[in-house]
Design a protein around this motif. Sequence first.
Motif, mmCIF file in Angstrom:
data_model
loop_
_atom_site.group_PDB
_atom_site.id
_atom_site.type_symbol
_atom_site.label_atom_id
_atom_site.label_comp_id
_atom_site.label_asym_id
_atom_site.label_seq_id
_atom_site.Cartn_x
_atom_site.Cartn_y
_atom_site.Cartn_z
ATOM 1 N N ALA A 140 -11.388 -8.542 40.126
ATOM 2 C CA ALA A 140 -10.296 -7.562 40.047
ATOM 3 C C ALA A 140 -10.781 -6.376 39.211
ATOM 4 O O ALA A 140 -11.846 -6.432 38.616
ATOM 5 C CB ALA A 140 -9.048 -8.163 39.420
ATOM 6 N N TYR A 141 -9.979 -5.326 39.179
ATOM 7 C CA TYR A 141 -10.233 -4.189 38.295
ATOM 8 C C TYR A 141 -9.730 -4.607 36.920
ATOM 9 O O TYR A 141 -8.556 -4.422 36.608
ATOM 10 C CB TYR A 141 -9.478 -2.956 38.762
ATOM 11 C CG TYR A 141 -9.948 -2.371 40.066
ATOM 12 C CD1 TYR A 141 -10.780 -1.253 40.062
ATOM 13 C CD2 TYR A 141 -9.572 -2.905 41.286
ATOM 14 C CE1 TYR A 141 -11.219 -0.704 41.252
ATOM 15 C CE2 TYR A 141 -10.013 -2.362 42.479
ATOM 16 C CZ TYR A 141 -10.835 -1.261 42.450
ATOM 17 O OH TYR A 141 -11.276 -0.711 43.621
ATOM 18 N N MET A 142 -10.607 -5.197 36.107
ATOM 19 C CA MET A 142 -10.144 -5.771 34.847
ATOM 20 C C MET A 142 -9.986 -4.720 33.752
ATOM 21 O O MET A 142 -9.071 -4.797 32.945
ATOM 22 C CB MET A 142 -11.103 -6.857 34.383
ATOM 23 C CG MET A 142 -11.113 -8.076 35.290
ATOM 24 S SD MET A 142 -9.449 -8.747 35.521
ATOM 25 C CE MET A 142 -9.784 -10.048 36.699
ATOM 26 N N ASN A 143 -10.873 -3.758 33.723
ATOM 27 C CA ASN A 143 -10.853 -2.799 32.628
ATOM 28 C C ASN A 143 -9.516 -2.081 32.511
ATOM 29 O O ASN A 143 -9.065 -1.760 31.425
ATOM 30 C CB ASN A 143 -11.971 -1.784 32.812
ATOM 31 C CG ASN A 143 -11.997 -0.772 31.696
ATOM 32 O OD1 ASN A 143 -12.021 -1.140 30.536
ATOM 33 N ND2 ASN A 143 -11.944 0.489 32.036
ATOM 34 N N THR A 144 -8.879 -1.836 33.637
ATOM 35 C CA THR A 144 -7.619 -1.099 33.604
ATOM 36 C C THR A 144 -6.418 -2.031 33.677
ATOM 37 O O THR A 144 -5.299 -1.585 33.882
ATOM 38 C CB THR A 144 -7.575 -0.071 34.740
ATOM 39 O OG1 THR A 144 -8.193 -0.653 35.892
ATOM 40 C CG2 THR A 144 -8.328 1.187 34.373
ATOM 41 N N GLY A 145 -6.639 -3.342 33.571
ATOM 42 C CA GLY A 145 -5.507 -4.257 33.462
ATOM 43 C C GLY A 145 -5.214 -5.059 34.714
ATOM 44 O O GLY A 145 -4.063 -5.150 35.143
HETATM 45 C C1 LIG Z 1 -12.627 7.512 40.328
HETATM 46 C C2 LIG Z 1 -12.073 6.709 39.239
HETATM 47 N N1 LIG Z 1 -10.911 6.032 39.446
HETATM 48 C C3 LIG Z 1 -10.386 5.270 38.455
HETATM 49 C C4 LIG Z 1 -10.997 5.164 37.243
HETATM 50 C C5 LIG Z 1 -10.378 4.315 36.143
HETATM 51 N N2 LIG Z 1 -11.103 3.047 35.978
HETATM 52 C C6 LIG Z 1 -12.073 2.901 35.050
HETATM 53 S S1 LIG Z 1 -12.729 1.364 35.005
HETATM 54 C C7 LIG Z 1 -11.706 0.851 36.248
HETATM 55 C C8 LIG Z 1 -11.725 -0.564 36.745
HETATM 56 C C9 LIG Z 1 -13.089 -1.150 36.934
HETATM 57 O O1 LIG Z 1 -13.019 -2.307 37.714
HETATM 58 P P1 LIG Z 1 -14.326 -3.066 38.187
HETATM 59 O O2 LIG Z 1 -15.292 -2.140 38.814
HETATM 60 O O3 LIG Z 1 -13.917 -4.261 39.000
HETATM 61 O O4 LIG Z 1 -15.002 -3.552 36.826
HETATM 62 P P2 LIG Z 1 -14.391 -4.521 35.693
HETATM 63 O O5 LIG Z 1 -13.672 -3.656 34.729
HETATM 64 O O6 LIG Z 1 -13.511 -5.510 36.368
HETATM 65 O O7 LIG Z 1 -15.607 -5.140 35.094
HETATM 66 C C10 LIG Z 1 -10.873 1.906 36.678
HETATM 67 C C11 LIG Z 1 -9.847 1.775 37.717
HETATM 68 C C12 LIG Z 1 -12.199 5.898 37.049
HETATM 69 N N3 LIG Z 1 -12.864 5.838 35.873
HETATM 70 N N4 LIG Z 1 -12.696 6.657 38.045
#
Ligand SMILES: Cc1ncc(C[n+]2csc(CCOP(=O)(O)OP(=O)(O)O)c2C)c(N)n1
Lengths: 311, 288
Positions: A140-145
């Motif tokens: 999942a997208y963990m960094n953003t919750g």
């Molecule tokens: C184009 C863009 N959209 C949204 C974000 C905000 N953002 C930063 S990290 C992240 C989630 C990352 O998820 P993932 O790649 O699965 O890595 P994880 O945090 O789960 O290790 C998001 C949505 C961003 N930095 N740039």
Amino acid sequence: METLAVYVPRLITTKEYFAPGHRACMGCGEALAVRLVCKALGRNVIIANATGCMEIVSSPLPYTSWEVPWIHTLFENAAAVASGIEAGIKVLRRKGKYSKKPKVVAMAGDGGTADIGFQALSGAFERGHEFIYICFDNEAYMNTGIQRSSATPFGASTTTSPAGKVSIGQATWKKNMPAIAVAHDIPYVATACPSYPFDLMNKISKAIKIEGPAYIHILSVCPTGWRLPADLTIRAGRLAVETGIFPLYEVEEGKYVLNVDFPRLRPVEDYFKLQGRFRHLTQEVIAQIQERVTAEYTRLREKAARVRDNE
Amino acid sequence: MIEIRWHGRGGQGAVTSAELLALAAISEGKFAQAFPSFGPERRGAPVLVFNRVSPNSPIRARVSVAHPDIVIVLDPGLLYITDVTSGLKEDGILVLNTPKSLVEIRSELSGPWRLAVVNATSIAREMIGVPIVNTTMLGALARATRIVELDSLTEPILERFGARARGNVDACRKAYEETETGEPAGIVPKRPKIFEGEELPTWQELLPGCVLTKPGSARQYRTGDWRSERPVWDHQRCIKCGICYLFCPEGCVKQTKEGYFEADLYYCKGCGICARECWTEAIKMVEE
Ligand SMILES: Cc1ncc(C[n+]2csc(CCOP(=O)(O)OP(=O)(O)O)c2C)c(N)n1
Ligand code: SF4
Ligand code: SF4
Ligand code: SF4
């Protein structure tokens, strides 16, 4: 289970290239994966890291956990930045302006790989850059919750695929990124998990020697997003492998090798039981998932068997 | 306007408490804000959350609270690792969750501020069944500061917690009854520094493009204060295999000269992986 060799510090470097003081949640499987990957990579690398948990927890200005050259990229372009670094080094070497040959490595989460950085990655594979791409898949997208990605497994509850009266959680099946990498006809694709640390580090060592793109997909248990007690991170990873949900395999020049196989897989429920994100699943849904996991695992086994038979 | 700073750990519900407090204040016709400070810290790490409550005028400020009137501490351990009274106004009040009595706390911690203490962990265990003290501490806050009426808290708690609300309301009420208040006196204890060694660079000293030239500088940063349990090794059982070293996500398990292993407590977050994975059960997690 992988034979755990005794006297670990004699077998691997005691150097830490991913320094402590990083701010990952306690028990973070992704931080452990990065730590082990860095041990196997050694000093002679340049890493391009897309945003995500690992980038955020390792580099709050003015601190950095990295002991090797490391560059933060945007979410969507880790593979493009790595391509550029690799191409740049090639040119500088040809012109005699640079003599070293560091391995170029791109890293991203599952969101940064399977969704947002996907086209940059596909392009880099297709152009055949000599680099390693590592996907740290915490599903999942963990960094953003904890928002769902295309790598979130069927049935998992996330904040954007919440389980409820009608919804069973994620309603789509996990995107098969390793298979997509294989479809690019690159020389090396592998899956790994820090619960099998020596297997993981061997695969990194192998990828370093590959001329051309290598893709390594690492299941990285996230106690926070999976709603799992922090001390069960390693156990959960092991169960993902033992249930056949996340098989450990390699595809070298298109040939499949199953690195860890079991005469009998454990029921998927053993893996689900530990995790809050699957708590709502009914027996019916679990049976449906079991059927699919068994079928996929059988197919993988057949591919590996075909390779064995031909050799 | 009254400004509040909450000290908790990621995952303890400080953000929820602050929101419930704001809702309670708004239900009384006041103006209120609640917001956390945003950082890369994760579950277990010390976190800050802020409230502003104004009886009769809208609140324009959008910045974090630097000089609170009230500081409220959810985790007893935080008292010894972070400077909870930083910026607290001289006539401010410190509301603490602690198993210690007012007299004991007074001898440890002092300054010009008033003190309020309650054993919220034990109340939460009894009334809710888990040691999550965020709603319990709302009761203590209401009692110690009268910032909102106890009854105003009930509705927001019921709404937020649904089926689990009853225990939370009871815990909040019990804390209201059991909170002790008093004036502090004595000497100010020495607090450990969060950052060791080097000072942080100023913005003028940072290189353009956010280039960091000191590899591994995060080693200065203490993550050991996220811990609520620590691993303890039993050498009698240890076969010196190094599995605990291998699986630590912090890379903070070190081998001693005698070949045994131990955690560097400056970094150990107390995740318990080493204890869980040791096959001879040589490691036990003990409460800090
Ligand atoms: C184009 C863009 N959209 C949204 C974000 C905000 N953002 C930063 S990290 C992240 C989630 C990352 O998820 P993932 O790649 O699965 O890595 P994880 O945090 O789960 O290790 C998001 C949505 C961003 N930095 N740039
Ligand atoms: S949210 Fe998950 S992946 Fe991110 S730091 Fe926490 S445990 Fe690790
Ligand atoms: S895992 Fe257990 S037995 Fe092995 S070195 Fe660590 S404490 Fe000793
Ligand atoms: S509890 Fe053990 S595994 Fe976890 S951070 Fe501390 S030393 Fe490392």
